[in-house]
Structures are given as C-alpha cells and as structure tokens.
Write a protein that holds these residues in place. Structure first.
Motif, short mmCIF file in Angstrom:
data_model
loop_
_atom_site.label_atom_id
_atom_site.label_comp_id
_atom_site.label_asym_id
_atom_site.label_seq_id
_atom_site.Cartn_x
_atom_site.Cartn_y
_atom_site.Cartn_z
N GLU A 15 3.96 -3.56 6.25
CA GLU A 15 3.80 -2.36 7.10
C GLU A 15 4.25 -1.08 6.42
O GLU A 15 3.90 0.00 6.84
CB GLU A 15 4.63 -2.45 8.37
CG GLU A 15 4.47 -3.68 9.14
CD GLU A 15 5.17 -3.59 10.49
OE1 GLU A 15 6.04 -2.71 10.69
OE2 GLU A 15 4.84 -4.42 11.33
N GLY A 16 5.10 -1.21 5.39
CA GLY A 16 5.52 -0.05 4.62
C GLY A 16 6.54 0.82 5.31
O GLY A 16 7.14 0.43 6.32
N CYS A 17 6.72 2.01 4.75
CA CYS A 17 7.73 2.94 5.28
C CYS A 17 7.30 3.53 6.62
O CYS A 17 8.11 4.00 7.40
CB CYS A 17 8.00 4.06 4.27
SG CYS A 17 6.66 5.28 4.13
N GLY A 18 5.98 3.55 6.84
CA GLY A 18 5.46 4.03 8.12
C GLY A 18 5.15 5.51 8.17
O GLY A 18 4.47 5.96 9.08
N HIS A 19 5.65 6.28 7.20
CA HIS A 19 5.40 7.72 7.31
C HIS A 19 4.65 8.34 6.14
O HIS A 19 4.20 9.48 6.24
CB HIS A 19 6.71 8.48 7.57
CG HIS A 19 7.77 8.23 6.55
ND1 HIS A 19 7.77 8.84 5.33
CD2 HIS A 19 8.85 7.41 6.56
CE1 HIS A 19 8.81 8.43 4.64
NE2 HIS A 19 9.49 7.56 5.35
N CYS A 20 4.51 7.64 5.02
CA CYS A 20 3.75 8.24 3.91
C CYS A 20 2.25 8.21 4.29
O CYS A 20 1.85 7.48 5.19
CB CYS A 20 4.04 7.54 2.59
SG CYS A 20 3.21 5.94 2.41
N PRO A 21 1.43 9.02 3.59
CA PRO A 21 0.01 9.07 3.98
C PRO A 21 -0.66 7.70 3.93
O PRO A 21 -1.48 7.38 4.81
CB PRO A 21 -0.59 10.02 2.94
CG PRO A 21 0.55 10.84 2.42
CD PRO A 21 1.76 9.97 2.52
N ALA A 22 -0.33 6.89 2.95
CA ALA A 22 -0.98 5.57 2.82
C ALA A 22 -0.60 4.67 4.00
O ALA A 22 -1.43 3.94 4.54
CB ALA A 22 -0.57 4.92 1.50
N CYS A 23 0.66 4.73 4.40
CA CYS A 23 1.12 3.91 5.53
C CYS A 23 0.46 4.35 6.83
O CYS A 23 0.04 3.52 7.64
CB CYS A 23 2.63 4.02 5.69
SG CYS A 23 3.54 2.97 4.57
N ARG A 24 0.38 5.66 7.01
CA ARG A 24 -0.19 6.14 8.28
C ARG A 24 -1.64 5.72 8.41
O ARG A 24 -2.08 5.29 9.47
CB ARG A 24 -0.02 7.67 8.37
CG ARG A 24 1.40 8.03 8.80
CD ARG A 24 1.55 9.51 9.04
NE ARG A 24 1.43 10.22 7.77
CZ ARG A 24 1.18 11.52 7.67
NH1 ARG A 24 1.00 12.24 8.75
NH2 ARG A 24 1.10 12.08 6.49
N THR A 32 0.82 -1.20 0.00
CA THR A 32 0.00 0.00 0.00
C THR A 32 0.86 1.26 0.00
O THR A 32 0.43 2.32 -0.42
CB THR A 32 -0.90 0.01 1.27
OG1 THR A 32 -1.56 -1.24 1.38
CG2 THR A 32 -1.96 1.10 1.18
N CYS A 33 2.07 1.11 0.49
CA CYS A 33 2.98 2.23 0.74
C CYS A 33 3.34 2.99 -0.54
O CYS A 33 3.71 2.38 -1.54
CB CYS A 33 4.25 1.68 1.39
SG CYS A 33 5.56 2.89 1.60
N TYR A 34 3.26 4.31 -0.49
CA TYR A 34 3.65 5.12 -1.64
C TYR A 34 5.15 5.02 -1.92
O TYR A 34 5.61 5.36 -3.00
CB TYR A 34 3.29 6.59 -1.41
CG TYR A 34 1.82 6.90 -1.50
CD1 TYR A 34 0.99 6.27 -2.45
CD2 TYR A 34 1.23 7.85 -0.67
CE1 TYR A 34 -0.35 6.58 -2.55
CE2 TYR A 34 -0.11 8.16 -0.76
CZ TYR A 34 -0.90 7.53 -1.70
OH TYR A 34 -2.23 7.84 -1.79
N ASN A 35 5.92 4.58 -0.92
CA ASN A 35 7.36 4.44 -1.14
C ASN A 35 7.76 3.01 -1.51
O ASN A 35 8.95 2.68 -1.52
CB ASN A 35 8.12 4.92 0.10
CG ASN A 35 7.99 6.43 0.26
OD1 ASN A 35 8.18 7.17 -0.69
ND2 ASN A 35 7.63 6.88 1.45
N GLY A 36 6.77 2.18 -1.78
CA GLY A 36 7.06 0.87 -2.35
C GLY A 36 7.55 -0.18 -1.36
O GLY A 36 8.17 -1.15 -1.76
ZN ZN Z 1 4.75 4.28 3.18
#
Ligand code: ZN
Length: 224
Positions: free
Chosen positions: A198-207, A190-194
């Motif tokens: 859990e993703g990068c944790g800080h992009c809007p999608a992750c939050r 889901t993460c905008y940073n790919g």
């Molecule tokens: Zn992210």
C-alpha cells in the motif's frame, strides 16, 4: 491479443504494480519470459531487490542492468535526494519525477539484449491513461521507438504495451483476470518512498495506485 506461445518475451521490469502485471501477462502469452530491471540511482535500492524477489517467486530469469549514467546526466527527484519531489504536475512543465530520455534509453538497451538473446518481443508497462504526463509513455512514442529499433537493428521487434489504454483501476482488473490480484497487491513496490504494497499513502504513485485499487474494489463489490 493473439498468443505467441512459440516465442519468447523480454519484460522491462521494476517490481512495481504495472510491470509486475505485465510480467504475468507476458507469462500467459509467451513461451518463456525474461525480466530486465534497470538501476539508475533510484532513491531506494530495495526496488531492485524486490524486483528480484518477484522474479524468483514467478520463476522468471532476471537480469539487472546498470543505467545509472542517466541520473548523472539529468538530476531529477527520483535519483537525487536533494531534489524535493513534485506532488503535483506543474502547469507548464513535467513533474521533476520525469527522467528525460529514460524510456527511449531503456527500450534501446532492452532491444539490444533481446537481439543478443534472439528475442523478438518486448513488453513494457507504460500507459497513456492515468499517467503523469510523461511524453515517453505515450502510444505514439512507443510506435516511433519500435520503428526506429527495427530500422536500427534490421529486426522485426514488437513492443507490447498491455496497459497503454488502461487506467489504474483497469490495471487492477487485469491483475485479477490473470489470477495475481493478491500477489500484486501485497508484493509489489510502487511507492516513491520505498514502502512495499500500500506504500506511504501520500506520494503521487501511492495516491494513484490506492485510488485505482479502491475504485476497482468498489466495482468488484467489496471494500478494502
Ligand atoms: Zn508512497
């Protein structure tokens, strides 16, 4: 929701939390489910490869359609590396993650493919709850697009939006009900940073995703 076990469905599928939950929802309600994934110059091509992997894992026929023309028409932060992504929604406009016309175009492509395959049901993971304010995620738009596609093709398509009124916590709940909570948690992107899961944790999608997960786990009675 009534079952359509005698009929097939085409899911607009990106391999993210929402569309993966929709994929499994469709598999429970329809005879055969097909996944359609669009490429449109996303920042991360692994999004498509991850979508393909999930389709394989779930035994779902998978098709990729090049819709990259859209990123050439309107630059936005999802497709243009030189555009800094908005972290918050600006007060007087949409965040630059908004791709104007995207969902209308995608639904039109999906209906065209469904028409050719003799499929009546389309499934998309758009939501009005917890959404980023995009106009083409609203229920009223989906109803309008459904009517337009039916008139345009003289068909009786039904666009299903199982997540329309669910916030992110409730989307996690649905995945759990469908028996794919761990799968969605560990395999979707889901993460905008790919970054997977859990993703990068800080992009809007992750939050948004992680807040919903935390809320759901609290509700379910266990912590991360
Ligand atoms: Zn992210």
């Amino acid at each position: 929701m009534k079952d359509y076990k005698e009929q097939d469905a085409l899911v607009l599928f990106s391999g993210g939390q929402d569309s993966t939950t929709c994929l499994y929802w469709a598999k429970q309600h329809f005879r055969n489910t097909f996944a359609l994934c669009f490429t449109y110059g996303q920042r991360h091509s692994q999004e498509v490869e991850n979508a393909r992997r999930i389709a394989d894992m779930s035994d779902t026929p998978f098709q990729v359609l090049d819709a990259s023309i859209i990123s050439r028409l309107a630059p936005n932060s999802l497709t243009d590396f030189t555009v800094q992504m908005d972290e918050e929604k600006p007060a007087d406009s949409y965040p630059n993650t908004f791709v104007p016309g995207r969902n209308l175009l995608f639904l039109t492509f999906a209906a065209t493919i469904a028409y050719a395959k003799g499929i009546r049901h389309l499934v998309t993971g758009v939501s009005e709850a917890d959404y980023s304010g995009y106009p083409d995620c609203r229920d009223t738009f989906i109803r309008s697009a459904n009517a337009t596609l039916n008139l345009a093709m003289d068909k009786q398509f039904v666009i299903h939006t199982p997540l329309m009124w669910r916030n992110k916590k409730e989307v996690w709940h649905l995945a759990d009900e469908l028996g794919v909570f761990d799968m969605v948690k560990n395999e979707t992107l889901t993460c905008y940073n790919g970054v997977l899961a859990e993703g990068c944790g800080h992009c809007p999608a992750c939050r948004l995703r992680n807040k919903g997960l935390q809320d759901y786990l609290v509700e379910r009675g266990n912590k991360l």
